[in-house]
Design a protein around this motif. Sequence first.
Motif, mmCIF file in Angstrom:
data_model
loop_
_atom_site.group_PDB
_atom_site.id
_atom_site.type_symbol
_atom_site.label_atom_id
_atom_site.label_comp_id
_atom_site.label_asym_id
_atom_site.label_seq_id
_atom_site.Cartn_x
_atom_site.Cartn_y
_atom_site.Cartn_z
ATOM 1 N N LYS A 79 -7.096 25.622 41.917
ATOM 2 C CA LYS A 79 -7.473 24.216 42.015
ATOM 3 C C LYS A 79 -6.890 23.650 43.311
ATOM 4 O O LYS A 79 -5.799 24.033 43.740
ATOM 5 C CB LYS A 79 -6.948 23.436 40.817
ATOM 6 N N ILE A 80 -7.627 22.728 43.920
ATOM 7 C CA ILE A 80 -7.184 22.219 45.226
ATOM 8 C C ILE A 80 -5.838 21.510 45.123
ATOM 9 O O ILE A 80 -5.031 21.569 46.044
ATOM 10 C CB ILE A 80 -8.244 21.279 45.841
ATOM 11 N N GLY A 81 -5.581 20.857 43.986
ATOM 12 C CA GLY A 81 -4.307 20.170 43.807
ATOM 13 C C GLY A 81 -3.138 21.124 43.885
ATOM 14 O O GLY A 81 -2.119 20.846 44.538
ATOM 15 N N ASN A 82 -3.279 22.284 43.258
ATOM 16 C CA ASN A 82 -2.208 23.284 43.273
ATOM 17 C C ASN A 82 -1.975 23.825 44.680
ATOM 18 O O ASN A 82 -0.841 24.144 45.055
ATOM 19 C CB ASN A 82 -2.541 24.426 42.317
ATOM 20 N N GLN A 83 -3.065 23.942 45.459
ATOM 21 C CA GLN A 83 -2.929 24.469 46.818
ATOM 22 C C GLN A 83 -2.171 23.494 47.717
ATOM 23 O O GLN A 83 -1.416 23.913 48.593
ATOM 24 C CB GLN A 83 -4.311 24.782 47.390
ATOM 25 N N ILE A 84 -2.370 22.200 47.501
ATOM 26 C CA ILE A 84 -1.629 21.202 48.276
ATOM 27 C C ILE A 84 -0.185 21.111 47.795
ATOM 28 O O ILE A 84 0.755 20.982 48.584
ATOM 29 C CB ILE A 84 -2.315 19.825 48.172
ATOM 30 N N MET A 85 0.000 21.221 46.489
ATOM 31 C CA MET A 85 1.336 21.089 45.898
ATOM 32 C C MET A 85 2.271 22.215 46.292
ATOM 33 O O MET A 85 3.490 22.035 46.314
ATOM 34 C CB MET A 85 1.213 21.019 44.370
ATOM 35 N N GLU A 86 1.716 23.388 46.607
ATOM 36 C CA GLU A 86 2.550 24.537 46.983
ATOM 37 C C GLU A 86 3.549 24.179 48.077
ATOM 38 O O GLU A 86 4.745 24.454 47.970
ATOM 39 C CB GLU A 86 1.663 25.694 47.467
#
Length: 355
Positions: A109-116
Amino acid sequence: MENILEVKDLNISFDTYGGEVKAIRGVSFDLKKGETLAIVGESGSGKSVTTRAIARLIPSPPGRIKSGEILFEGKDLVKASEKQMQNIRGKDISTIFQDPMTSLNPTMKIGNQIMEGLIKHQKMPRGQAKKRTVELLELVGLPNASERVDQYPHQFSGGQRQRIVVAIALACNPKILIADEPTTALDVTIQAQILELMKDIQKKTDSSIIFITHDLGVVANVADRVAVMYAGKIVEIGTVDDIFYNPKHPYTWGLLGSMPTLDSNEEELVAIPGSPPDMLKPPKGDAFAPRNEFALEIDKVQEPPMFKVSDTHYAATWLLHEYAPDIEPPEAVKKRMKGFAKTGTIRTSEEGEKS
């Protein structure tokens, strides 16, 4: 203004079955805080290799930095360990690549990719990181960010995916943002939106940007200074006004002559004859000489030094030597220079629209 980055006499080679490809040959430039530096040139001129070296993303093997320094806030990144670079990438130096589909993980999910990046570099708790992620998506202009944060890359359009990539790059407030042809794959309307977004974000964060492009129309709208690259070297560098209104290198003349302006729809575009040299065997003397109608005899045997035109403007051409004949740009280039001055704007060479 203080330099945040200094590249000094950088030399990069790639070892291939055919031999050593000398991709970067003695590149030097600096980047000031809050500045946008555009690096332009044909495909294969060394633009992307130079900037990937800054983030130490050159695959080794086959690539290797043979010599030179990359000073980021006074620290030489060439000598930094991979662990040190992992702490710098994303946090201090971020990269926006050309194709968002190769930059995004299709299974996350794009949110997880930014949160990393927020969790790793900013040490944010997951709840706080998700809240910041929504704020970043809103910052880059993604509609319904709070709802779409849990969607996958394939559920977004090309322009939206590029905005997501920009959000990832901005997540940790990097000091340097490297934009590697970030708008090439987008239509002209989305391209203009992304460029406007980057300028707006730079104003808010005071970040420095290195913008790689082959499109001079983009350069005129985003850059403070321009470095023109050819055959692994910087052949001219100066402010936007220096390059567009007072170009000195014949290669820069060729690039300007091959792009249209808003002033005329019927003027002839002038192509640069020939093709770039084989970097397995870089030519002796000036690498551009075989394609340069204004080449002097010395160009065939001796590489020109970087001549000073002004405090902000330098060019590597023997035409600037005190004993060189007085040669002016071709008429097609002069017309474009007049067109730039008259309209105060340029349109992109690919789309024929104002960028």
